[in-house]
Design a protein around this motif. Structure first.
Motif, PDB file in Angstrom:
ATOM      1  N   HIS A 144       0.781  -1.064   0.120  1.00 31.19           N
ATOM      2  CA  HIS A 144       0.034   0.132   0.188  1.00 31.19           C
ATOM      3  C   HIS A 144       0.806   1.254   0.056  1.00 31.19           C
ATOM      4  CE1 HIS A 144      -3.516   2.445   1.206  1.00 31.19           C
ATOM      5  NE2 HIS A 144      -2.689   3.193   1.679  1.00 31.19           N
ATOM      6  N   VAL A 145       0.670   2.124  -0.903  1.00 33.57           N
ATOM      7  CA  VAL A 145       1.489   3.460  -0.849  1.00 33.57           C
ATOM      8  C   VAL A 145       0.284   4.400  -0.433  1.00 33.57           C
ATOM      9  CG1 VAL A 145       2.528   5.011  -2.314  1.00 33.57           C
ATOM     10  CG2 VAL A 145       2.719   2.685  -2.823  1.00 33.57           C
ATOM     11  N   ASN A 146       0.595   5.008   0.596  1.00 39.93           N
ATOM     12  CA  ASN A 146      -0.150   6.191   1.107  1.00 39.93           C
ATOM     13  C   ASN A 146       0.643   7.536   0.787  1.00 39.93           C
ATOM     14  OD1 ASN A 146      -1.030   8.322   2.684  1.00 39.93           O
ATOM     15  ND2 ASN A 146      -1.228   6.931   4.811  1.00 39.93           N
ATOM     16  N   HIS A 147      -0.194   8.113  -0.392  1.00 41.83           N
ATOM     17  CA  HIS A 147       0.476   9.372  -0.926  1.00 41.83           C
ATOM     18  C   HIS A 147       0.089  10.610  -0.076  1.00 41.83           C
ATOM     19  CE1 HIS A 147      -0.724   6.992  -4.296  1.00 41.83           C
ATOM     20  NE2 HIS A 147       0.580   7.251  -4.903  1.00 41.83           N
ATOM     21  N   GLY A 148      -0.613  10.354   1.038  1.00 44.23           N
ATOM     22  CA  GLY A 148      -0.860  11.747   1.792  1.00 44.23           C
ATOM     23  C   GLY A 148      -1.464  12.790   1.120  1.00 44.23           C
ATOM     24  N   ARG A 160       4.225   5.995  -6.772  1.00 45.02           N
ATOM     25  CA  ARG A 160       3.610   4.804  -6.619  1.00 45.02           C
ATOM     26  C   ARG A 160       4.330   3.617  -7.064  1.00 45.02           C
ATOM     27  NH1 ARG A 160      -1.030   6.442  -7.674  1.00 45.02           N
ATOM     28  NH2 ARG A 160      -1.194   5.874  -9.863  1.00 45.02           N
ATOM     29  N   TYR A 161       4.721   3.750  -8.250  1.00 43.65           N
ATOM     30  CA  TYR A 161       5.398   2.525  -9.000  1.00 43.65           C
ATOM     31  C   TYR A 161       6.884   2.511  -8.194  1.00 43.65           C
ATOM     32  CZ  TYR A 161       1.920   1.595 -12.209  1.00 43.65           C
ATOM     33  OH  TYR A 161       0.780   1.057 -13.108  1.00 43.65           O
ATOM     34  N   ARG A 162       7.463   3.342  -8.184  1.00 45.66           N
ATOM     35  CA  ARG A 162       8.792   3.453  -7.271  1.00 45.66           C
ATOM     36  C   ARG A 162       8.693   2.699  -5.937  1.00 45.66           C
ATOM     37  NH1 ARG A 162      10.953   6.096  -3.319  1.00 45.66           N
ATOM     38  NH2 ARG A 162       9.516   7.492  -3.280  1.00 45.66           N
ATOM     39  N   VAL A 163       7.825   3.101  -5.255  1.00 48.43           N
ATOM     40  CA  VAL A 163       7.576   2.453  -3.932  1.00 48.43           C
ATOM     41  C   VAL A 163       7.263   1.114  -3.951  1.00 48.43           C
ATOM     42  CG1 VAL A 163       6.196   2.568  -1.831  1.00 48.43           C
ATOM     43  CG2 VAL A 163       7.060   4.971  -2.725  1.00 48.43           C
ATOM     44  N   LEU A 164       6.356   0.898  -4.877  1.00 51.52           N
ATOM     45  CA  LEU A 164       5.747  -0.611  -4.893  1.00 51.52           C
ATOM     46  C   LEU A 164       7.015  -1.467  -5.639  1.00 51.52           C
ATOM     47  CD1 LEU A 164       2.425  -0.037  -6.850  1.00 51.52           C
ATOM     48  CD2 LEU A 164       2.858  -0.882  -4.420  1.00 51.52           C
ATOM     49  N   ARG A 165       7.852  -1.178  -6.244  1.00 50.23           N
ATOM     50  CA  ARG A 165       9.000  -1.620  -6.909  1.00 50.23           C
ATOM     51  C   ARG A 165       9.857  -1.849  -5.695  1.00 50.23           C
ATOM     52  NH1 ARG A 165      12.200   1.964  -9.571  1.00 50.23           N
ATOM     53  NH2 ARG A 165      12.876   2.116  -7.651  1.00 50.23           N
ATOM     54  N   ARG A 168       0.245 -10.508   4.027  1.00 50.59           N
ATOM     55  CA  ARG A 168       0.971  -9.737   4.980  1.00 50.59           C
ATOM     56  C   ARG A 168       0.865  -8.223   4.406  1.00 50.59           C
ATOM     57  NH1 ARG A 168       6.970  -8.843   5.999  1.00 50.59           N
ATOM     58  NH2 ARG A 168       7.254 -10.206   4.195  1.00 50.59           N
ATOM     59  N   PHE A 169       0.294  -7.400   5.140  1.00 46.81           N
ATOM     60  CA  PHE A 169       0.188  -5.988   4.827  1.00 46.81           C
ATOM     61  C   PHE A 169       1.418  -5.292   4.937  1.00 46.81           C
ATOM     62  CE2 PHE A 169      -1.105  -1.521   5.594  1.00 46.81           C
ATOM     63  CZ  PHE A 169      -1.805  -1.302   4.546  1.00 46.81           C
ATOM     64  N   ILE A 170       1.909  -4.360   3.945  1.00 44.17           N
ATOM     65  CA  ILE A 170       3.140  -3.632   4.218  1.00 44.17           C
ATOM     66  C   ILE A 170       2.722  -2.167   3.481  1.00 44.17           C
ATOM     67  CG2 ILE A 170       5.458  -3.214   3.324  1.00 44.17           C
ATOM     68  CD1 ILE A 170       5.521  -6.378   2.961  1.00 44.17           C
ATOM     69  N   ALA A 171       2.957  -1.109   4.206  1.00 40.11           N
ATOM     70  CA  ALA A 171       2.615   0.276   3.819  1.00 40.11           C
ATOM     71  C   ALA A 171       3.821   1.249   4.033  1.00 40.11           C
ATOM     72  CB  ALA A 171       1.382   0.741   4.552  1.00 40.11           C
ATOM     73  N   GLN A 172       3.626   1.955   2.820  1.00 44.66           N
ATOM     74  CA  GLN A 172       4.734   3.228   2.815  1.00 44.66           C
ATOM     75  C   GLN A 172       3.989   4.461   2.796  1.00 44.66           C
ATOM     76  OE1 GLN A 172       8.639   2.659   1.180  1.00 44.66           O
ATOM     77  NE2 GLN A 172       8.942   4.646   0.838  1.00 44.66           N
TER      78      GLN A 172
END
Length: 180
Positions: free
Chosen positions: A17-21, A72-77, A48-52
């Protein structure tokens, strides 16, 4: 369905999960996703849930849509590789593909842009796959209703200041009326 298929094959799912804020609801959306994954895990789902959360926003004058997509793509990668995943499943569906093609045509993107989103592509050590790319949005909505899945609807999707939203709300109805 993905978690059950993974369990049947002895695989583990990382829900990234990417939290853009960018929205006042962003933290609540993250909590919703985490709670859902925890429910599935309690039922034996191998998830398993992983967020940034992103700490910086777009630069002044930068397109919010383009910035969010790039981040989003950078963080997911990065998250996938940090946790040993080499396959990331994305949720774009057939109407997303059609919208992308129309927007690319309007931007004069040429042949490469008019190719649309690929079903799968390997980039930076990760396979990015879109298993729903040929699935109509309505079929996904029917699945959600049938299985009584609780979901979050991003209210920014109604903001017609953004090109994709203008297309969805102002142009798409006319297109589907002319070409059902």
């Amino acid at each position: 369905a993905t978690i059950k298929a993974a369990a049947d094959q002895g695989l583990h799912v990382l829900a990234l999960h990417v939290n853009h804020g960018l929205s006042r609801h962003a933290d609540a959306w993250q909590q919703h996703a985490q709670a859902q994954c925890e429910r599935w895990a309690r039922r034996g789902g191998p998830v398993r849930f992983i967020a940034q959360r992103l700490e910086v926003g777009p630069a002044k004058g930068e397109s919010i849509e383009a910035w969010a997509r790039q981040q989003r793509y950078r963080v997911l990668r990065d998250l996938a590789l940090q946790h040993g995943a080499t396959l990331v499943l994305l949720a774009q569906h057939r109407r997303d593909q059609a919208e992308t093609l129309i927007l690319q045509a309007l931007r004069g993107a040429g042949v490469a842009g008019l190719a649309g989103m690929p079903q799968a592509v390997v980039r930076d050590g990760v396979t990015w796959a879109r298993p729903w790319l040929e699935v109509p949005r309505e079929q996904i909505q029917d699945y959600v209703r049938r299985h009584r899945l609780v979901f979050v609807d991003d209210d920014s999707n109604d903001d017609v200041r953004f090109a994709r939203n203008r297309l969805r709300h102002k142009v798409w109805p006319a297109l589907t009326d002319a070409f059902p």
